[in-house]
Scaffold this motif. Sequence first.
Motif, PDB file in Angstrom:
ATOM      1  N   UNK A  47       0.827  -1.209   0.000  1.00  0.00           N
ATOM      2  CA  UNK A  47       0.000   0.000   0.000  1.00  0.00           C
ATOM      3  C   UNK A  47       0.860   1.257   0.000  1.00  0.00           C
ATOM      4  N   UNK A  48       1.980   1.219   0.735  1.00  0.00           N
ATOM      5  CA  UNK A  48       2.889   2.371   0.757  1.00  0.00           C
ATOM      6  C   UNK A  48       3.482   2.589  -0.633  1.00  0.00           C
ATOM      7  N   UNK A  49       3.757   1.519  -1.361  1.00  0.00           N
ATOM      8  CA  UNK A  49       4.259   1.641  -2.738  1.00  0.00           C
ATOM      9  C   UNK A  49       3.224   2.322  -3.630  1.00  0.00           C
ATOM     10  N   UNK A  50       1.943   2.001  -3.434  1.00  0.00           N
ATOM     11  CA  UNK A  50       0.890   2.662  -4.212  1.00  0.00           C
ATOM     12  C   UNK A  50       0.830   4.151  -3.876  1.00  0.00           C
ATOM     13  N   UNK A  51       0.888   4.488  -2.578  1.00  0.00           N
ATOM     14  CA  UNK A  51       0.917   5.895  -2.160  1.00  0.00           C
ATOM     15  C   UNK A  51       2.121   6.600  -2.783  1.00  0.00           C
ATOM     16  N   UNK A  52       3.256   5.922  -2.782  1.00  0.00           N
ATOM     17  CA  UNK A  52       4.470   6.500  -3.343  1.00  0.00           C
ATOM     18  C   UNK A  52       4.264   6.890  -4.804  1.00  0.00           C
ATOM     19  N   UNK A  53       3.556   6.060  -5.557  1.00  0.00           N
ATOM     20  CA  UNK A  53       3.329   6.339  -6.981  1.00  0.00           C
ATOM     21  C   UNK A  53       2.279   7.428  -7.206  1.00  0.00           C
ATOM     22  N   UNK A  54       1.287   7.522  -6.317  1.00  0.00           N
ATOM     23  CA  UNK A  54       0.222   8.508  -6.522  1.00  0.00           C
ATOM     24  C   UNK A  54       0.494   9.840  -5.838  1.00  0.00           C
ATOM     25  N   UNK A  55       1.337   9.837  -4.782  1.00  0.00           N
ATOM     26  CA  UNK A  55       1.494  11.050  -3.979  1.00  0.00           C
ATOM     27  C   UNK A  55       2.933  11.477  -3.727  1.00  0.00           C
ATOM     28  N   UNK A  59       4.668  11.888  -8.219  1.00  0.00           N
ATOM     29  CA  UNK A  59       4.395  13.318  -8.396  1.00  0.00           C
ATOM     30  C   UNK A  59       5.696  14.126  -8.469  1.00  0.00           C
ATOM     31  N   UNK A  60       6.826  13.436  -8.682  1.00  0.00           N
ATOM     32  CA  UNK A  60       8.136  14.072  -8.769  1.00  0.00           C
ATOM     33  C   UNK A  60       8.441  14.924  -7.524  1.00  0.00           C
ATOM     34  N   UNK A  61       8.055  14.413  -6.365  1.00  0.00           N
ATOM     35  CA  UNK A  61       8.312  15.147  -5.124  1.00  0.00           C
ATOM     36  C   UNK A  61       9.804  15.266  -4.862  1.00  0.00           C
ATOM     37  N   UNK A  62      10.164  16.382  -4.248  1.00  0.00           N
ATOM     38  CA  UNK A  62      11.530  16.625  -3.802  1.00  0.00           C
ATOM     39  C   UNK A  62      11.441  17.117  -2.361  1.00  0.00           C
ATOM     40  N   UNK A  63      12.245  16.512  -1.487  1.00  0.00           N
ATOM     41  CA  UNK A  63      12.245  16.870  -0.072  1.00  0.00           C
ATOM     42  C   UNK A  63      13.512  17.635   0.280  1.00  0.00           C
ATOM     43  N   UNK A  64      13.336  18.720   1.024  1.00  0.00           N
ATOM     44  CA  UNK A  64      14.475  19.442   1.600  1.00  0.00           C
ATOM     45  C   UNK A  64      14.268  19.483   3.106  1.00  0.00           C
ATOM     46  N   UNK A  65      15.197  18.873   3.844  1.00  0.00           N
ATOM     47  CA  UNK A  65      15.117  18.842   5.301  1.00  0.00           C
ATOM     48  C   UNK A  65      15.331  20.246   5.852  1.00  0.00           C
ATOM     49  N   UNK A  85       5.045  18.033  -8.321  1.00  0.00           N
ATOM     50  CA  UNK A  85       3.782  18.170  -9.045  1.00  0.00           C
ATOM     51  C   UNK A  85       2.569  17.756  -8.218  1.00  0.00           C
ATOM     52  N   UNK A  86       2.747  17.721  -6.898  1.00  0.00           N
ATOM     53  CA  UNK A  86       1.652  17.420  -5.980  1.00  0.00           C
ATOM     54  C   UNK A  86       1.623  18.496  -4.912  1.00  0.00           C
ATOM     55  N   UNK A  87       1.637  18.071  -3.647  1.00  0.00           N
ATOM     56  CA  UNK A  87       1.688  19.016  -2.529  1.00  0.00           C
ATOM     57  C   UNK A  87       2.987  19.815  -2.606  1.00  0.00           C
ATOM     58  N   UNK A  88       2.890  21.109  -2.399  1.00  0.00           N
ATOM     59  CA  UNK A  88       4.065  21.977  -2.293  1.00  0.00           C
ATOM     60  C   UNK A  88       3.931  22.790  -1.017  1.00  0.00           C
ATOM     61  N   UNK A  89       4.951  22.733  -0.188  1.00  0.00           N
ATOM     62  CA  UNK A  89       4.946  23.492   1.054  1.00  0.00           C
ATOM     63  C   UNK A  89       5.738  22.764   2.116  1.00  0.00           C
ATOM     64  N   UNK A  90       5.725  23.325   3.304  1.00  0.00           N
ATOM     65  CA  UNK A  90       6.450  22.766   4.436  1.00  0.00           C
ATOM     66  C   UNK A  90       5.488  21.920   5.260  1.00  0.00           C
ATOM     67  N   UNK A  91       5.944  20.742   5.673  1.00  0.00           N
ATOM     68  CA  UNK A  91       5.083  19.841   6.427  1.00  0.00           C
ATOM     69  C   UNK A  91       5.907  19.032   7.412  1.00  0.00           C
TER      70      UNK A  91
END
Length: 110
Positions: A47-55, A59-65, A85-91
């Motif tokens: 299920x986490x693999x599915x989330x990884x592909x959809x979210x 979505x070409x996410x990039x994380x900056x610590x 190309x999905x959520x953008x912002x600090x979380x």
Amino acid sequence: MDDLTLPTAITTFISATNAANADQFVAQFTPDAVLNDWGTEYHGPAEIAKWNQTDNIGKQSHFELQDFTQDDATTWTIQLLVTGNGFNGSSPFRMTVKDDLLANVTILPD
């Protein structure tokens, strides 16, 4: 940030996302891991693999610590700046590590 060092499972969660390495990303989770994305839960690596592909990588996410704290012996809260190309912002992400893998990841509304 202080002088604490993040566990490898957490740093690999970030680096695998940034490298778009889905196999390495999913390999960071325990067989019974739970990922909670603002209240929606994904159980186990499939299920986490599915989330990884959809979210996430899908979505070409990039994380900056941005920052992190150690909440207890096994739990950390990391603040990530997310772009893509999905959520953008600090979380904030609360992560529990068990046997050098991620047992729980909860993405919290900021």
